[in-house]
Design an enzyme around this catalytic site. Structure first.
Site, PDB file in Angstrom:
ATOM      1  NE  ARG A   1      -3.531  -2.514  -0.181  1.00  0.00           N
ATOM      2  CZ  ARG A   1      -3.119  -3.579  -0.867  1.00  0.00           C
ATOM      3  NH1 ARG A   1      -1.993  -3.544  -1.558  1.00  0.00           N
ATOM      4  NH2 ARG A   1      -3.834  -4.678  -0.896  1.00  0.00           N
TER       5      ARG A   1
ATOM      6  CB  SER B   1      -9.873  -2.151   3.566  1.00  0.00           C
ATOM      7  OG  SER B   1     -10.298  -3.366   2.999  1.00  0.00           O
TER       8      SER B   1
ATOM      9  CD  GLU C   1      -5.681  -0.212   2.871  1.00  0.00           C
ATOM     10  OE1 GLU C   1      -4.888  -0.982   3.444  1.00  0.00           O
ATOM     11  OE2 GLU C   1      -6.506  -0.597   2.027  1.00  0.00           O
TER      12      GLU C   1
END
Length: 302
Positions: free
Chosen positions: A176, A226, A296
């Protein structure tokens, strides 16, 4: 500079479509967010480059976004300029076993092009919401694949307004994250290196992954995907579930009962509703398991 004057100036400069006081809730998958002073939707590479140069040279605050699938925007909105790279900057070309696309192209459409041309390797990404540019920035992934597995080259604009072509090895891809984030680069175009495959096998794999996604994720509600990063050695959704937080609701924001890693908008959730829930989940999980869940999703606004 007053936003009305700035709006008129941008219209004259013709960097693409220009919107004044544009509600961000119309541009995020959460369907949340107050107005952006100015929004520019560029049509050409030079629109992106010149609008960013103009903002930099005139000390105007700006934010570059894609499809808004991982953004939580404050109810007060965003001051300055939002440059939305999307539907008008989404050309896709297929050359042998490579797909070259502009950064505003949706991953779902790139996936369809891969299937049409019997190219394999993109299956994992075909159901990820969002644009190519956003996916490269965060090295988006699903079902065992990540952008780093299929990218060969990335064209970017750097902080000095230079257009660079970077090889995959120069991108510093990680879980990520990427060099895009590290060096505040703007993704302009991407080349994916795929392989020739069997149409029916690729199609079936895409269908299987779409079914998995639909059966396990609350796609019927607005969300930002998410909410939390995966903590080392754990799954955020399991920690939230084990903490007894499944279905926890604050006004119109709710921890999804289908997938605890998602917070969903059940109607007219505000930034404050979702943010309150994020803070609550973080506190309870930390108190119970001594693990801090890091967001996130990107929280932006003024």
């Amino acid at each position: 500079m007053e936003k009305e004057k700035l709006y008129e100036q941008f219209k004259q400069l013709n960097f693409g479509e220009v919107l004044l006081d544009e509600p961000m809730k119309n541009h995020t998958s959460f369907k949340i967010g107050g107005p952006a002073d100015i929004m520019i939707i560029p049509k050409r590479e030079e629109d992106i480059v010149e609008s960013i140069k103009f903002c930099r040279n005139n000390n105007i605050k700006y934010f570059v976004m894609g499809n808004g699938t991982n953004l939580l925007v404050k109810d007060s909105g965003i001051r300055g300029v939002v440059i939305k790279i999307g539907k008008d900057y989404d050309k896709i070309d297929v050359v042998d076993d490579r797909i070259i696309c502009q950064s505003g192209a949706l991953l779902s459409i790139v996936g369809k092009k891969a299937l049409e041309n019997s190219l394999t390797g993109f299956e994992f990404a075909s159901g990820i919401p969002g644009t190519v540019g956003g996916a490269i920035a965060m090295n988006a992934g699903a079902y065992g694949g990540e952008m780093k597995d299929i990218v060969s080259k990335v064209q970017v604009l750097d902080k000095e307004n230079n257009i660079l072509e970077l090889e995959k090895e120069q991108m510093n891809f990680r879980h990520r994250g990427s060099r895009v984030v590290d060096d505040e680069l703007i993704v302009l175009a991407v080349e994916f290196q795929l392989k020739k495959g069997d149409y029916s096998i690729i199609e079936q794999e895409m269908k299987d992954l779409a079914y998995k996604r639909k059966s396990k994720q609350p796609l019927e509600y607005p969300s930002g995907g998410s909410v939390f990063k995966r903590p080392i050695g754990h799954y955020a959704s399991k920690l939230i579930d084990d903490a007894g937080l499944k279905g926890l609701r604050f006004r119109d924001a709710q921890v999804s009962e289908k997938h605890c890693g998602f917070i969903i908008n059940k109607g007219n959730a505000t930034f404050e509703d979702v943010f309150t829930l994020i803070k609550t989940v973080q506190k309870v999980v930390r108190d119970k398991f001594d693990i801090l869940l890091e967001p996130e999703i990107k929280i932006i606004g003024d």
